[in-house]
Design a protein around this motif. Structure first.
Motif, mmCIF file in Angstrom:
data_model
loop_
_atom_site.group_PDB
_atom_site.id
_atom_site.type_symbol
_atom_site.label_atom_id
_atom_site.label_comp_id
_atom_site.label_asym_id
_atom_site.label_seq_id
_atom_site.Cartn_x
_atom_site.Cartn_y
_atom_site.Cartn_z
ATOM 1 N N UNK A 1 66.733 27.188 35.409
ATOM 2 C CA UNK A 1 67.865 27.357 36.329
ATOM 3 C C UNK A 1 69.187 27.077 35.599
ATOM 4 N N UNK A 2 70.263 27.371 36.290
ATOM 5 C CA UNK A 2 71.578 27.054 35.730
ATOM 6 C C UNK A 2 71.753 25.545 35.771
ATOM 7 N N UNK A 3 71.976 24.884 34.633
ATOM 8 C CA UNK A 3 72.070 23.413 34.649
ATOM 9 C C UNK A 3 73.246 22.933 35.506
ATOM 10 N N UNK A 4 72.998 21.902 36.282
ATOM 11 C CA UNK A 4 74.013 21.394 37.206
ATOM 12 C C UNK A 4 75.241 20.868 36.477
ATOM 13 N N UNK A 5 75.050 20.421 35.250
ATOM 14 C CA UNK A 5 76.193 19.850 34.531
ATOM 15 C C UNK A 5 77.289 20.876 34.262
ATOM 16 N N UNK A 6 76.967 22.182 34.366
ATOM 17 C CA UNK A 6 78.007 23.192 34.200
ATOM 18 C C UNK A 6 79.074 23.085 35.290
ATOM 19 N N UNK A 7 78.750 22.417 36.382
ATOM 20 C CA UNK A 7 79.706 22.276 37.481
ATOM 21 C C UNK A 7 80.944 21.494 37.064
ATOM 22 N N UNK A 8 80.837 20.734 35.981
ATOM 23 C CA UNK A 8 81.997 19.960 35.514
ATOM 24 C C UNK A 8 82.938 20.784 34.642
ATOM 25 N N UNK A 9 82.526 21.999 34.302
ATOM 26 C CA UNK A 9 83.329 22.850 33.400
ATOM 27 C C UNK A 9 84.283 23.699 34.244
ATOM 28 N N UNK A 10 85.238 23.051 34.843
ATOM 29 C CA UNK A 10 86.117 23.698 35.822
ATOM 30 C C UNK A 10 87.228 24.521 35.187
ATOM 31 N N UNK A 11 87.308 24.552 33.856
ATOM 32 C CA UNK A 11 88.300 25.386 33.177
ATOM 33 C C UNK A 11 87.748 26.756 32.811
ATOM 34 N N UNK A 12 86.475 26.996 33.103
ATOM 35 C CA UNK A 12 85.873 28.259 32.717
ATOM 36 C C UNK A 12 86.570 29.438 33.392
ATOM 37 N N UNK A 13 86.938 30.433 32.589
ATOM 38 C CA UNK A 13 87.489 31.681 33.108
ATOM 39 C C UNK A 13 86.448 32.791 33.046
ATOM 40 N N UNK A 14 85.548 32.721 32.067
ATOM 41 C CA UNK A 14 84.480 33.714 31.917
ATOM 42 C C UNK A 14 83.153 32.992 31.790
ATOM 43 N N UNK A 15 82.223 33.297 32.694
ATOM 44 C CA UNK A 15 80.861 32.777 32.621
ATOM 45 C C UNK A 15 79.915 33.966 32.715
#
Length: 596
Positions: free
Chosen positions: A437-451
């Motif tokens: 699954x998509x790791x939950x810790x990615x939720x902290x990467x709030x500067x992402x413009x492209x995922x």
């Protein structure tokens, strides 16, 4: 100021002066004032009468003096004031033809008229061969206008040291008389429509330090005489139609700091002879040509450049060992360079200064280890055959802002070590074999413009915390095995330009709140967060395109090939900027909204 009858110098730059009242500047000093700087003020659109009475004025600076108002060229200044040595009227939205009486300014040394809307012929404006101006003029700035012709008459001005005619509309060959300007140090004719060849006689400009002929339609070979310019520091010939090879003698230009020959039609082989004495070189750009790089691996290049760009050249098949001696490189682009090799361990040892690294579109294999690259901010290793796991040391690379590892052979779980890079704005892991699954810790990467996680083996539900990534411009999860409903929180991503959830197992209805995608509906386009020119793959029907700068003009939603049901939300009709909407291969029912 009426009492300052002996005033010679008056500086009033950037004072926010409104239309200067003549009463505020009495003419008592009109016979004494020699230097006047009114740049960055607002004089309205009419030249004040008091200005025309300054009979001794030698230096007049009206740069940005008219506060953006469209004005005609102030010919009154030239008609009334003949003592100028310095005249600056840059960036004043001036329109009309260059005045024909510029040649009356017999004392003029420096003329700055750049960034206006002036038209006409430089030769007519500056005068005939007998003009007194040809004996005094040393500095000519007319960049950013709409000038259409540069004739051989420019050769009369033999004292010129600086010429900037970039960003005009000059449609002609380079004047054959140009080499007569024996004092010339700086020449920029970039961003015009120049044709023909670079004159072989250009090698006579022995004092030339910088030449920029980029972004024209210049043809033919690079002149063999060019290396005779022993004082040259900057050579920019990119984005033309130059042919043949690069002269070996260019390697003797020991003062050369910047060399850019990219985006031409150059062919042939580049060897160590082309680099032999380039000891001052800090930027080497020869990308997008048909060049083969065959530098003896035993040779130690004499330079330590900050930037090397050989993308689109044939550098491989081996990883270039001559790079082993390069310790100062900040930017390295060897993309699409026919390299079929592993990334050698020594490369990681010498790359501690690299800020941007692009090795994409090769056939690199093996694992990657970036632990020593503590300056790395942009990394593109996409379109290779890389595999293996991500080292834990990535947690220390917190200065990274953009990562593109798409279209490789990585597998396993999406590495949680990426989550330590809090300021990451671009993450491309598409076209691999990541699972889970998509790791939950990615939720902290709030500067992402492209995922972009498309084209993997990811499963599970699309997490509701995806709505925390409020800066996302691109969210691409297509070609995975996500199931369940599209989370309502996705509607918080108001800056989205591209949403692609196609080819999954999503069910339920399309959220009614899609009309919250403000970027897709607003008449005022949002400024996209964009880093390092990395391309974003977007699938439009059966076509895959890579978008860079043009991404800001693309608006697309693709929910096709899922198990979505229910009505098509009428709110989608509010997305006036939407160019691509694909809802095919679902279980939708009801009517198509009338306002589509």
């Amino acid at each position: 100021m009426s009492m300052l009858s002996s005033l010679q110098f008056l500086g009033l730059a950037n004072c926010g002066l409104p239309n200067v009242d003549p009463a505020a500047l009495q003419v008592n000093f009109s016979t004494s004032l020699e230097f006047l700087d009114l740049s960055g003020n607002n004089l309205g659109s009419v030249i004040p009468n008091w200005l025309l009475n300054l009979s001794s004025i030698r230096h007049l600076d009206l740069y940005l003096g008219f506060a953006g108002e469209a004005v005609s060229f102030p010919t009154e200044i030239i008609n009334n004031l003949h003592q100028f040595a310095f005249l600056d009227l840059r960036d004043n939205s001036m329109r009309g033809e260059l005045p024909k009486n510029l040649s009356n300014l017999c004392h003029l040394v420096e003329l700055r008229l750049g960034d206006n809307h002036l038209t006409g012929d430089i030769s007519v404006a500056l005068g005939n061969p007998f003009s007194c101006l040809q004996n005094t003029l040393r500095y000519l700035d007319l960049k950013g206008n709409k000038i259409s012709r540069l004739g051989d008459e420019i050769g009369y001005f033999k004292n010129l040291e600086y010429i900037d005619l970039s960003y005009n509309s000059i449609e002609s060959p380079i004047p054959e008389s140009l080499p007569q300007l024996s004092s010339l140090k700086y020449l920029s004719l970039s961003n015009n429509k120049l044709t023909g060849r670079i004159p072989e006689s250009i090698g006579q400009l022995s004092n030339l330090e910088s030449i920029d002929l980029s972004k024209n339609s210049i043809e033919g070979p690079i002149p063999e005489s060019l290396p005779q310019l022993s004082s040259l520091k900057h050579l920019q010939l990119q984005k033309n139609k130059l042919t043949s090879g690069i002269p070996e003698s260019i390697g003797q230009m020991s003062n050369l700091v910047e060399l850019d020959l990219s985006n031409n039609l150059l062919k042939g082989v580049v060897t160590e002879l082309h680099l032999a004495n380039l000891s001052s070189l800090t930027s080497l750009v020869i990308s997008s040509n048909e060049l083969a790089i065959k530098i003896d691996p035993k040779v130690v290049a004499p330079f330590q450049p900050y930037s090397i760009d050989m993308s689109g050249c044939k550098v491989g098949p081996q990883f270039p060992t001559w790079l082993r001696a390069q310790r100062n490189v900040r930017g390295l682009d060897l993309s699409n360079a026919n390299i079929s090799d592993i990334i050698p361990h020594w490369f990681y040892d010498i790359s501690f200064n690299i800020g941007t690294l692009d090795l994409s579109s090769n056939e690199l294999s093996g694992e990657i280890s970036l632990c020593n690259m503590k300056s790395l901010q942009g990394l593109d290793l996409s379109n290779n055959k890389l595999s293996g796991t991500f080292p834990e040391c990535w947690k220390r690379l917190r200065q990274l802002r953009a990562i593109n590892l798409g279209n490789n052979q990585f597998s396993g779980l999406v590495p949680t070590s990426l989550c330590s890079i809090k300021e990451l704005s671009f993450l491309g892991l598409h076209g691999n074999a990541f699972s889970g699954s998509i790791p939950k810790c990615l939720s902290t990467m709030t500067d992402l413009a492209v995922l972009d996680l498309s084209g993997n083996k990811l499963a599970g539900r699309i997490p509701s915390w995806i709505g925390r990534m409020v800066r996302l411009n691109v969210l691409n999860l297509e070609f995975n095995s996500f199931y369940g409903e599209i989370p309502m929180s996705i509607c918080k991503l108001e800056h989205l330009h591209v949403l692609n959830l196609a080819h999954n197992n999503l069910s339920g209805s399309i959220p009614l709140c899609f009309d919250n995608f403000i970027a897709m509906s607003s008449p005022m386009p949002f400024i996209m967060i964009y880093h390092y020119g990395f391309g974003v793959e977007v699938h439009l029907k059966s076509i895959t395109k890579v978008y860079t700068e043009a991404l800001q003009y693309l608006f697309s939603i693709d929910l096709s090939n899922n198990r979505l049901n229910g009505d098509i939300p009428t709110g989608l009709t509010c997305l006036h900027n939407l160019q691509n909407l694909n809802l095919s291969q679902n279980d939708l029912w009801g009517e198509i909204p009338r306002d589509f």
